[in-house]
Design a protein around this motif. Structure first.
Motif, mmCIF file in Angstrom:
data_model
loop_
_atom_site.group_PDB
_atom_site.id
_atom_site.type_symbol
_atom_site.label_atom_id
_atom_site.label_comp_id
_atom_site.label_asym_id
_atom_site.label_seq_id
_atom_site.Cartn_x
_atom_site.Cartn_y
_atom_site.Cartn_z
ATOM 1 N N MET A 1 18.864 -21.498 -22.412
ATOM 2 C CA MET A 1 18.942 -20.681 -21.211
ATOM 3 C C MET A 1 18.050 -19.446 -21.385
ATOM 4 S SD MET A 1 22.147 -19.310 -18.947
ATOM 5 C CE MET A 1 23.187 -18.680 -20.203
ATOM 6 N N ILE A 2 17.351 -19.094 -20.343
ATOM 7 C CA ILE A 2 16.433 -17.955 -20.370
ATOM 8 C C ILE A 2 17.228 -16.645 -20.258
ATOM 9 C CG2 ILE A 2 16.019 -17.945 -17.880
ATOM 10 C CD1 ILE A 2 13.085 -17.343 -18.528
ATOM 11 N N GLU A 3 16.829 -15.668 -21.035
ATOM 12 C CA GLU A 3 17.481 -14.367 -20.969
ATOM 13 C C GLU A 3 17.052 -13.634 -19.703
ATOM 14 O OE1 GLU A 3 17.505 -11.747 -24.247
ATOM 15 O OE2 GLU A 3 17.545 -13.376 -25.696
ATOM 16 N N MET A 4 17.918 -12.772 -19.224
ATOM 17 C CA MET A 4 17.635 -12.047 -17.985
ATOM 18 C C MET A 4 16.378 -11.191 -18.110
ATOM 19 S SD MET A 4 18.664 -11.848 -14.982
ATOM 20 C CE MET A 4 18.978 -10.884 -13.530
ATOM 21 N N SER A 5 16.196 -10.520 -19.245
ATOM 22 C CA SER A 5 15.012 -9.669 -19.403
ATOM 23 C C SER A 5 13.730 -10.498 -19.343
ATOM 24 C CB SER A 5 15.079 -8.870 -20.702
ATOM 25 O OG SER A 5 15.245 -9.724 -21.802
ATOM 26 N N THR A 6 13.747 -11.682 -19.923
ATOM 27 C CA THR A 6 12.590 -12.578 -19.880
ATOM 28 C C THR A 6 12.337 -13.056 -18.457
ATOM 29 O OG1 THR A 6 13.100 -13.292 -22.132
ATOM 30 C CG2 THR A 6 11.592 -14.673 -20.871
ATOM 31 N N PHE A 7 13.404 -13.385 -17.747
ATOM 32 C CA PHE A 7 13.295 -13.824 -16.358
ATOM 33 C C PHE A 7 12.663 -12.740 -15.487
ATOM 34 C CE2 PHE A 7 15.080 -13.806 -12.061
ATOM 35 C CZ PHE A 7 14.695 -15.056 -11.610
ATOM 36 N N ILE A 8 13.161 -11.504 -15.612
ATOM 37 C CA ILE A 8 12.641 -10.395 -14.815
ATOM 38 C C ILE A 8 11.163 -10.158 -15.142
ATOM 39 C CG2 ILE A 8 12.791 -7.907 -14.404
ATOM 40 C CD1 ILE A 8 15.853 -8.193 -14.896
ATOM 41 N N ALA A 9 10.843 -10.122 -16.424
ATOM 42 C CA ALA A 9 9.445 -9.902 -16.832
ATOM 43 C C ALA A 9 8.544 -10.996 -16.267
ATOM 44 C CB ALA A 9 9.337 -9.847 -18.347
ATOM 45 N N LYS A 10 9.004 -12.233 -16.311
ATOM 46 C CA LYS A 10 8.214 -13.348 -15.784
ATOM 47 C C LYS A 10 7.946 -13.170 -14.291
ATOM 48 C CE LYS A 10 8.280 -18.344 -15.257
ATOM 49 N NZ LYS A 10 9.066 -19.574 -15.334
ATOM 50 N N LYS A 11 8.953 -12.757 -13.543
ATOM 51 C CA LYS A 11 8.783 -12.554 -12.100
ATOM 52 C C LYS A 11 7.797 -11.422 -11.810
ATOM 53 C CE LYS A 11 11.325 -15.825 -10.671
ATOM 54 N NZ LYS A 11 10.667 -16.970 -10.061
ATOM 55 N N ILE A 12 7.872 -10.352 -12.598
ATOM 56 C CA ILE A 12 6.943 -9.237 -12.421
ATOM 57 C C ILE A 12 5.521 -9.676 -12.767
ATOM 58 C CG2 ILE A 12 6.301 -6.945 -13.274
ATOM 59 C CD1 ILE A 12 9.380 -6.461 -13.642
ATOM 60 N N ILE A 13 5.370 -10.406 -13.861
ATOM 61 C CA ILE A 13 4.053 -10.884 -14.290
ATOM 62 C C ILE A 13 3.450 -11.831 -13.260
ATOM 63 C CG2 ILE A 13 2.907 -12.380 -15.991
ATOM 64 C CD1 ILE A 13 4.746 -11.001 -18.120
ATOM 65 N N GLU A 14 4.270 -12.688 -12.661
ATOM 66 C CA GLU A 14 3.766 -13.593 -11.617
ATOM 67 C C GLU A 14 3.129 -12.798 -10.477
ATOM 68 O OE1 GLU A 14 7.051 -16.046 -10.386
ATOM 69 O OE2 GLU A 14 6.990 -17.236 -12.226
ATOM 70 N N LYS A 15 3.775 -11.723 -10.072
ATOM 71 C CA LYS A 15 3.216 -10.876 -8.999
ATOM 72 C C LYS A 15 1.996 -10.106 -9.490
ATOM 73 C CE LYS A 15 6.129 -11.756 -5.680
ATOM 74 N NZ LYS A 15 5.741 -12.309 -4.393
ATOM 75 N N ALA A 16 2.065 -9.623 -10.742
ATOM 76 C CA ALA A 16 0.951 -8.841 -11.293
ATOM 77 C C ALA A 16 -0.305 -9.681 -11.447
ATOM 78 C CB ALA A 16 1.355 -8.241 -12.638
ATOM 79 N N ASP A 17 -0.142 -10.981 -11.622
ATOM 80 C CA ASP A 17 -1.309 -11.860 -11.716
ATOM 81 C C ASP A 17 -2.057 -11.938 -10.386
ATOM 82 O OD1 ASP A 17 -1.067 -12.382 -14.405
ATOM 83 O OD2 ASP A 17 0.004 -14.272 -14.128
ATOM 84 N N ARG A 18 -1.367 -11.677 -9.302
ATOM 85 C CA ARG A 18 -2.023 -11.619 -7.987
ATOM 86 C C ARG A 18 -2.752 -10.284 -7.834
ATOM 87 N NH1 ARG A 18 2.712 -13.905 -4.001
ATOM 88 N NH2 ARG A 18 3.071 -15.837 -5.148
#
Length: 60
Positions: A1-18
């Motif tokens: 299971m993915i940790e919440m901090s990793t999940f949040i960072a991933k979502k932010i990075i997805e937007k930052a890649d745009r």
């Protein structure tokens, strides 16, 4: 299971890649506009810095 901090960072990075602005907007949604996720902020900041996304870390 993915940790919440990793999940949040991933979502932010997805937007930052745009664009940095989109990443900052997502960061604000998690940490500036609400205190709901504050217990994960330090870990998320560490992940973002490690992945060279420190530009999305904002205080306001």
């Amino acid at each position: 299971m993915i940790e919440m901090s990793t999940f949040i960072a991933k979502k932010i990075i997805e937007k930052a890649d745009r664009s940095t602005e989109e990443g900052q907007k997502k960061y604000r949604a998690y940490f500036v506009k609400t205190g709901l996720y504050k217990k994960w902020k330090e870990e998320v900041d560490t992940i973002l810095r490690a992945e060279s996304y420190e530009d999305v870390i904002v205080e306001a």
